[in-house]
Write an enzyme that holds these catalytic residues in place. Structure first.
Site, PDB file in Angstrom:
ATOM      1  CE  LYS A   1      -3.494  10.964  -3.384  1.00  0.00           C
ATOM      2  NZ  LYS A   1      -4.098  11.761  -4.128  1.00  0.00           N
TER       3      LYS A   1
ATOM      4  CG  ASP B   1      -8.061  -3.896   5.733  1.00  0.00           C
ATOM      5  OD1 ASP B   1      -7.949  -3.454   4.981  1.00  0.00           O
ATOM      6  OD2 ASP B   1      -8.553  -4.245   6.295  1.00  0.00           O
TER       7      ASP B   1
ATOM      8  CD  GLN C   1     -12.445  -5.743   9.533  1.00  0.00           C
ATOM      9  OE1 GLN C   1     -13.300  -6.469   9.815  1.00  0.00           O
ATOM     10  NE2 GLN C   1     -12.151  -5.933   8.040  1.00  0.00           N
TER      11      GLN C   1
ATOM     12  CE1 TYR D   1      -4.158   7.284  -3.322  1.00  0.00           C
ATOM     13  CE2 TYR D   1      -4.318   5.948  -0.817  1.00  0.00           C
ATOM     14  CZ  TYR D   1      -5.123   7.008  -2.002  1.00  0.00           C
ATOM     15  OH  TYR D   1      -6.238   7.492  -2.025  1.00  0.00           O
ATOM     16  CG  ASP D   2      -1.055   3.976   2.731  1.00  0.00           C
ATOM     17  OD1 ASP D   2      -1.033   3.871   2.064  1.00  0.00           O
ATOM     18  OD2 ASP D   2      -0.797   3.321   3.593  1.00  0.00           O
ATOM     19  CD  GLU D   3       5.896   6.673   3.643  1.00  0.00           C
ATOM     20  OE1 GLU D   3       5.133   6.992   3.729  1.00  0.00           O
ATOM     21  OE2 GLU D   3       5.893   5.885   4.340  1.00  0.00           O
TER      22      GLU D   3
ATOM     23  NE  ARG E   1      -3.541  -0.138   2.694  1.00  0.00           N
ATOM     24  CZ  ARG E   1      -5.453  -0.491   2.742  1.00  0.00           C
ATOM     25  NH1 ARG E   1      -4.937  -1.654   2.236  1.00  0.00           N
ATOM     26  NH2 ARG E   1      -5.713   0.677   2.686  1.00  0.00           N
TER      27      ARG E   1
ATOM     28  CB  SER F   1     -18.240  -0.252  -5.648  1.00  0.00           C
ATOM     29  OG  SER F   1     -17.127   0.192  -4.867  1.00  0.00           O
ATOM     30  CG  ASN F   2     -15.992  -5.760  -2.798  1.00  0.00           C
ATOM     31  OD1 ASN F   2     -16.325  -5.677  -4.206  1.00  0.00           O
ATOM     32  ND2 ASN F   2     -15.482  -6.089  -2.373  1.00  0.00           N
TER      33      ASN F   2
HETATM   34  N1  LIG Z   1     -13.129   8.296  -2.501  1.00  0.00           N
HETATM   35  C1  LIG Z   1     -12.320   8.109  -1.665  1.00  0.00           C
HETATM   36  O1  LIG Z   1     -12.979   7.857  -0.231  1.00  0.00           O
HETATM   37  C2  LIG Z   1     -11.197   9.325  -1.040  1.00  0.00           C
HETATM   38  C3  LIG Z   1     -10.610   8.969  -0.038  1.00  0.00           C
HETATM   39  C4  LIG Z   1      -9.162   9.317   0.300  1.00  0.00           C
HETATM   40  C5  LIG Z   1      -8.561  10.221  -0.513  1.00  0.00           C
HETATM   41  N2  LIG Z   1      -9.310  10.180  -1.559  1.00  0.00           N
HETATM   42  C6  LIG Z   1      -8.057  10.974  -2.757  1.00  0.00           C
HETATM   43  O2  LIG Z   1      -9.046  12.120  -3.591  1.00  0.00           O
HETATM   44  C7  LIG Z   1      -8.792  11.821  -5.178  1.00  0.00           C
HETATM   45  C8  LIG Z   1      -9.930  11.490  -6.030  1.00  0.00           C
HETATM   46  O3  LIG Z   1     -10.575   9.906  -5.641  1.00  0.00           O
HETATM   47  P1  LIG Z   1     -11.785   9.174  -6.269  1.00  0.00           P
HETATM   48  O4  LIG Z   1     -12.829   8.632  -5.254  1.00  0.00           O
HETATM   49  O5  LIG Z   1     -12.142  10.060  -7.269  1.00  0.00           O
HETATM   50  O6  LIG Z   1     -11.123   8.305  -7.047  1.00  0.00           O
HETATM   51  P2  LIG Z   1     -10.727   7.838  -8.577  1.00  0.00           P
HETATM   52  O7  LIG Z   1      -9.945   7.000  -9.192  1.00  0.00           O
HETATM   53  O8  LIG Z   1     -13.143   7.801  -9.075  1.00  0.00           O
HETATM   54  O9  LIG Z   1     -10.601   9.551  -9.512  1.00  0.00           O
HETATM   55  C9  LIG Z   1      -9.356   9.484 -10.068  1.00  0.00           C
HETATM   56  C10 LIG Z   1      -9.185  10.580 -11.021  1.00  0.00           C
HETATM   57  O10 LIG Z   1      -8.142  10.427 -11.738  1.00  0.00           O
HETATM   58  C11 LIG Z   1      -7.376  10.151 -12.527  1.00  0.00           C
HETATM   59  N3  LIG Z   1      -6.281  10.032 -12.113  1.00  0.00           N
HETATM   60  C12 LIG Z   1      -5.354   8.809 -12.229  1.00  0.00           C
HETATM   61  N4  LIG Z   1      -3.631   8.826 -12.296  1.00  0.00           N
HETATM   62  C13 LIG Z   1      -4.067   9.721 -13.028  1.00  0.00           C
HETATM   63  C14 LIG Z   1      -2.506  10.633 -13.956  1.00  0.00           C
HETATM   64  N5  LIG Z   1      -1.673  10.449 -13.535  1.00  0.00           N
HETATM   65  N6  LIG Z   1      -2.985  11.311 -14.793  1.00  0.00           N
HETATM   66  C15 LIG Z   1      -4.328  12.684 -15.134  1.00  0.00           C
HETATM   67  N7  LIG Z   1      -5.378  12.201 -14.561  1.00  0.00           N
HETATM   68  C16 LIG Z   1      -5.039  10.739 -13.254  1.00  0.00           C
HETATM   69  C17 LIG Z   1      -8.285   9.233 -12.898  1.00  0.00           C
HETATM   70  O11 LIG Z   1      -8.792   8.794 -14.309  1.00  0.00           O
HETATM   71  C18 LIG Z   1      -9.509   9.440 -12.013  1.00  0.00           C
HETATM   72  O12 LIG Z   1     -10.283   9.781 -12.637  1.00  0.00           O
HETATM   73  C19 LIG Z   1      -7.888  10.585  -5.728  1.00  0.00           C
HETATM   74  O13 LIG Z   1      -6.371  11.531  -5.690  1.00  0.00           O
HETATM   75  C20 LIG Z   1      -8.153  10.731  -3.713  1.00  0.00           C
HETATM   76  O14 LIG Z   1      -6.445   9.767  -3.498  1.00  0.00           O
HETATM   77  C21 LIG Z   1      -9.818   9.620  -2.048  1.00  0.00           C
END
Ligand SMILES: NC(=O)c1ccc[n+]([C@@H]2O[C@H](COP(=O)([O-])OP(=O)(O)OC[C@H]3O[C@@H](n4cnc5c(N)ncnc54)[C@H](O)[C@@H]3O)[C@@H](O)[C@H]2O)c1
Length: 319
Positions: free
Chosen positions: A155, A279, A215, A151-153, A148, A195-196
């Site tokens: 961000k 997790d 959890q 993603y984590d690092e 993971r 969604s799952n």
């Molecule tokens: N949904 C959540 O629960 C949640 C929680 C924490 C953080 N986030 C953050 O919010 C943001 C949006 O999340 P989401 O749930 O809408 O996810 P998502 O996957 O639906 O949306 C991410 C979008 O970024 C686009 N993308 C990915 N890599 C790209 C790149 N290199 N260049 C251009 N576009 C790119 C994807 O095609 C997608 O449309 C993300 O940064 C995510 O880390 C979401």
């Protein structure tokens, strides 16, 4: 909303064809702004922005944020990054690049334009936390070399970059730490719990619960989350964040599974599977800072948010 031309902003939303990005785009358009939506369509889809195709104040640009971008805008919301483990683990190197190179490119753009920029960070920066609920001053417990970590690092590094651009270049930054959010337009195959469960229940499959289901998670409805993100962007310049945005009401995964089974009218049984690696066992935001600085808190009860989400997935499954 009609808005005087002078008060209309041209706003860049990266990841604008994704789940959160498309809802944020809808909200900003409703407020009368002009949107440049940038997305490489890795996890996002044109279907999420189909309804905006002929909107006069909407523009779509297919672009990967790991490469530099030159556009003229007044504000930037940086959301581009796959958010679900299935997708971000598919190409972990690209995931880290998206967070880190993407942040560098967007911060560079904001520096050139002298404009405000908001980062969609995540509760994953807290890793598998030892303190509950998590407050923004908790530094987290993250495995730097696990599956993971991309993603984590990634961000966490993006947050570092935001604060260094702020200190070094005086950039106006906003960092939102987003917790589990759900709603219509989530990717049906993203493997995330809401969604799952809904897709499994609607298809009459058994609902897969990882571990014993004890959890806990908290779930924020997308409209609430978008409202928090917009309030953060519109807050005074000295409010940089990081600010937690999420719903503090905790549910066990087993509670969620039962609720979804009931709301979908499914008779599907719960099936137990081993817990995935790293997790987190518990995740709940302390939203005291968002309440105080932004006057924000989620309004949507879980059942009220699940109903439109279930309707959305029902339509998707029907094709
Ligand atoms: N949904 C959540 O629960 C949640 C929680 C924490 C953080 N986030 C953050 O919010 C943001 C949006 O999340 P989401 O749930 O809408 O996810 P998502 O996957 O639906 O949306 C991410 C979008 O970024 C686009 N993308 C990915 N890599 C790209 C790149 N290199 N260049 C251009 N576009 C790119 C994807 O095609 C997608 O449309 C993300 O940064 C995510 O880390 C979401």
């Amino acid at each position: 909303m009609t808005r005087l031309y002078e008060s209309r902003k041209r706003i860049l939303v990266t990841g604008g064809a994704g789940f959160l990005g498309s809802h944020l785009t809808d909200r900003l358009l409703t407020e009368g702004h002009e949107i440049v939506c940038v997305d490489n369509l890795f996890t996002g889809t044109k279907r999420n922005i189909e309804h905006l195709r002929n909107h006069q104040r909407f523009e779509f640009l297919r672009h990967d944020v790991t490469f530099p971008l030159f556009v003229e805008v007044d504000e930037i919301y940086n959301l581009a990054c796959p958010a679900s483990p299935i997708h971000y683990q598919h190409d972990p190197v690209q995931t880290t690049k998206t967070s880190v190179h993407g942040a560098i490119n967007m911060l560079g753009l904001a520096k050139r334009l002298r404009c405000k920029i908001l980062q969609a960070s995540t509760s994953e920066v807290y890793g598998d936390p030892e303190v509950h609920p998590q407050r923004e001053d908790y530094w987290g417990r993250v495995n730097p070399i696990g599956i993971r970590s991309c993603y984590d690092e990634g961000k966490r590094c993006a947050e570092t970059l935001f604060f260094d651009y702020h200190r070094q270049h005086g950039l106006k930054i906003k960092v939102a730490r987003i917790f589990n959010t759900y709603g219509p337009r989530m990717h049906p195959a993203d493997g995330r719990v809401v969604s799952n469960f809904i897709v499994q229940a609607l298809k009459g499959d058994s609902i897969t619960v990882y571990g014993d289901g004890s959890q806990t998670r908290s779930f924020c409805y997308v409209d609430d989350l978008v409202d928090g993100v917009v309030r953060l962007m519109d807050s005074p310049d000295d409010v940089t964040g990081p600010v937690n945005l999420g719903n503090p009401v905790e549910f066990t995964i087993a509670d969620l599974a039962n609720k979804i089974a009931k709301l979908t009218g499914s008779a599907a049984a719960l099936r137990s599977m081993p817990l995935p690696i790293d997790d987190p066992k518990q995740r709940r935001p302390d939203i005291g800072l968002a309440q105080k600085m932004l006057g924000w808190q989620p309004k949507t009860m879980l059942d009220d948010g699940l109903l439109p989400t279930i309707k959305y997935f029902r339509d998707v499954i029907r094709g």
